[in-house]
Each structure stands twice: as C-alpha cells, then as structure tokens.
Design a protein around this motif. Structure first.
Motif, PDB file in Angstrom:
ATOM      1  N   VAL A 117       0.841  -1.199   0.000  1.00  0.00           N
ATOM      2  CA  VAL A 117       0.000   0.000   0.000  1.00  0.00           C
ATOM      3  C   VAL A 117       0.875   1.247   0.000  1.00  0.00           C
ATOM      4  O   VAL A 117       0.645   2.188  -0.767  1.00  0.00           O
ATOM      5  CB  VAL A 117      -0.972  -0.012   1.206  1.00  0.00           C
ATOM      6  N   LYS A 118       1.901   1.251   0.848  1.00  0.00           N
ATOM      7  CA  LYS A 118       2.812   2.393   0.939  1.00  0.00           C
ATOM      8  C   LYS A 118       3.484   2.676  -0.403  1.00  0.00           C
ATOM      9  O   LYS A 118       3.729   3.817  -0.767  1.00  0.00           O
ATOM     10  CB  LYS A 118       3.890   2.116   2.001  1.00  0.00           C
ATOM     11  N   ARG A 119       3.752   1.634  -1.172  1.00  0.00           N
ATOM     12  CA  ARG A 119       4.433   1.764  -2.450  1.00  0.00           C
ATOM     13  C   ARG A 119       3.451   1.966  -3.616  1.00  0.00           C
ATOM     14  O   ARG A 119       3.829   1.925  -4.777  1.00  0.00           O
ATOM     15  CB  ARG A 119       5.338   0.566  -2.691  1.00  0.00           C
ATOM     16  N   GLY A 120       2.174   2.146  -3.294  1.00  0.00           N
ATOM     17  CA  GLY A 120       1.178   2.455  -4.318  1.00  0.00           C
ATOM     18  C   GLY A 120       0.720   1.263  -5.136  1.00  0.00           C
ATOM     19  O   GLY A 120       0.204   1.421  -6.246  1.00  0.00           O
ATOM     20  N   LYS A 121       0.852   0.073  -4.601  1.00  0.00           N
ATOM     21  CA  LYS A 121       0.427  -1.133  -5.325  1.00  0.00           C
ATOM     22  C   LYS A 121      -1.025  -1.457  -5.006  1.00  0.00           C
ATOM     23  O   LYS A 121      -1.501  -1.214  -3.901  1.00  0.00           O
ATOM     24  CB  LYS A 121       1.307  -2.338  -4.938  1.00  0.00           C
ATOM     25  N   GLY A 122      -1.719  -2.036  -5.965  1.00  0.00           N
ATOM     26  CA  GLY A 122      -3.054  -2.542  -5.701  1.00  0.00           C
ATOM     27  C   GLY A 122      -2.937  -3.791  -4.844  1.00  0.00           C
ATOM     28  O   GLY A 122      -1.994  -4.571  -5.006  1.00  0.00           O
ATOM     29  N   VAL A 123      -3.852  -3.985  -3.895  1.00  0.00           N
ATOM     30  CA  VAL A 123      -3.829  -5.159  -3.021  1.00  0.00           C
ATOM     31  C   VAL A 123      -5.204  -5.808  -3.042  1.00  0.00           C
ATOM     32  O   VAL A 123      -6.216  -5.146  -2.809  1.00  0.00           O
ATOM     33  CB  VAL A 123      -3.456  -4.777  -1.565  1.00  0.00           C
ATOM     34  N   ILE A 124      -5.221  -7.098  -3.351  1.00  0.00           N
ATOM     35  CA  ILE A 124      -6.461  -7.871  -3.308  1.00  0.00           C
ATOM     36  C   ILE A 124      -6.201  -9.183  -2.574  1.00  0.00           C
ATOM     37  O   ILE A 124      -5.059  -9.641  -2.482  1.00  0.00           O
ATOM     38  CB  ILE A 124      -7.016  -8.181  -4.720  1.00  0.00           C
ATOM     39  N   GLY A 125      -7.255  -9.759  -2.062  1.00  0.00           N
ATOM     40  CA  GLY A 125      -7.148 -11.063  -1.418  1.00  0.00           C
ATOM     41  C   GLY A 125      -7.809 -12.110  -2.288  1.00  0.00           C
ATOM     42  O   GLY A 125      -8.726 -11.814  -3.054  1.00  0.00           O
ATOM     43  N   VAL A 126      -7.322 -13.327  -2.174  1.00  0.00           N
ATOM     44  CA  VAL A 126      -7.947 -14.445  -2.871  1.00  0.00           C
ATOM     45  C   VAL A 126      -8.092 -15.578  -1.861  1.00  0.00           C
ATOM     46  O   VAL A 126      -7.203 -15.801  -1.034  1.00  0.00           O
ATOM     47  CB  VAL A 126      -7.136 -14.894  -4.120  1.00  0.00           C
ATOM     48  N   TYR A 127      -9.224 -16.232  -1.882  1.00  0.00           N
ATOM     49  CA  TYR A 127      -9.464 -17.328  -0.957  1.00  0.00           C
ATOM     50  C   TYR A 127     -10.012 -18.522  -1.718  1.00  0.00           C
ATOM     51  O   TYR A 127     -10.607 -18.390  -2.777  1.00  0.00           O
ATOM     52  CB  TYR A 127     -10.436 -16.922   0.154  1.00  0.00           C
ATOM     53  N   LYS A 128      -9.776 -19.692  -1.151  1.00  0.00           N
ATOM     54  CA  LYS A 128     -10.260 -20.939  -1.725  1.00  0.00           C
ATOM     55  C   LYS A 128     -11.472 -21.380  -0.910  1.00  0.00           C
ATOM     56  O   LYS A 128     -11.519 -21.169   0.294  1.00  0.00           O
ATOM     57  CB  LYS A 128      -9.148 -21.984  -1.658  1.00  0.00           C
TER      58      LYS A 128
END
Length: 166
Positions: A117-128
């Motif tokens: 987040v600090k580096r400006g990246k998109g963050v998403i989660g994935v679950y099974k």
C-alpha cells in the motif's frame, strides 16, 4: 540511367503496414500479463504453488507473472529480508494476498500488505472455498482491501482492476 522507383513503398502499403502494427500493439496490450507479488503464510505454500502453476498453464485463463518470494530468505536479519521483499514488490503492480485461517496471524503478510500500500500497489485477497476467512490480517482490513473467490475469471478481473485503480 534512372528508370527505377528505388524500391520505395507506396502510400497505400505504408497505410496498410501502419494499421497492421496498430492491430498487433492492441492485441499485445490486451494479452499483457500482470506482474503480481503473492503474499502468503508459509504454511500455505502448497496452495500458493497450485495458484502459480495454474497461471503458467496455457490452457487456463489465469495469467500473471509471479514476482513473489519462492523460498524463504535464509537470514535472521529482518532488514535484509525486508529489503529483498521490497525489491520484489517494486517489480509488481498488484499484491495478491492468499487468505487462509493462518494468514491473519502472519506478521510478514501484514507487513507485505502495508509495504505494498505504501508503495502504491493494488492489493487484493484471494481465498479458496465458498467463503473468505473471517479473520484477515489487520492491514488488509484497515486498508479496505477486497477479496475474491479463487476462480480464474474473477481473480483476473480483480488483478486487472487493482492494477488500474492504484
């Protein structure tokens, strides 16, 4: 003496080549693989390796370049480890957090989310499975990150969205 046209292209040939080049560039842009950092608890390595394998399978619509840590860094020096992970995150546009019951308690996953987040990246989660774990890393929740079910089309859309909305 004279007589030859010098082998030049006619304006219609140039126009046709320009159109072909534009078409190829457009197709290449549409097929562009996203650069992804996968954040996960080490106990989930088998599941994450399955995700990585599916992204390499030509017969599957899941396509990304994985720049995450494959083997744990052999060091007790946290600054060294963080520096190495930062370099990998910097090469990516999106961090995918593999969410499991173990993820919430991983200090490294939480730090990787914060750093992404600090580096400006998109963050998403994935679950099974049918539903996301109720317990997620604090940074995931604090930053309002979204999670998706581990389905190829859904995951690729989420990666694309996270990449363009960062």
């Amino acid at each position: 003496m004279g007589g030859g046209s010098g082998g030049g292209l006619s304006s219609s040939d140039i126009k046709r080549l320009e159109e072909q080049a534009k078409q190829k560039l457009s197709e290449a842009k549409g097929d562009a693989s996203r650069h992804v950092f996968i954040s996960f608890d080490h106990e989930d390595l088998d599941e994450v390796n399955l995700l990585r394998g599916q992204a390499k399978n030509d017969k599957v619509d899941l396509q990304f370049d994985d720049h995450s840590v494959k083997e744990p860094f052999d060091s007790a020096n946290a600054d060294y480890i963080k520096r190495q992970i930062r370099e990998k995150i910097d090469r990516c546009s999106v961090t995918v957090v593999y969410l499991s019951e173990k993820t919430a308690s991983s200090k490294w996953v939480n730090w990787e989310i914060e750093e992404s987040v600090k580096r400006g990246k998109g963050v998403i989660g994935v679950y099974k499975g049918d539903k996301a774990p109720t317990n997620v890393p604090p940074a995931f929740q604090q930053n309002g990150c979204k999670s998706v079910k581990w389905e190829h089309a859904t995951l690729m859309k989420a990666i694309e969205d996270a990449s363009t909305k960062r």
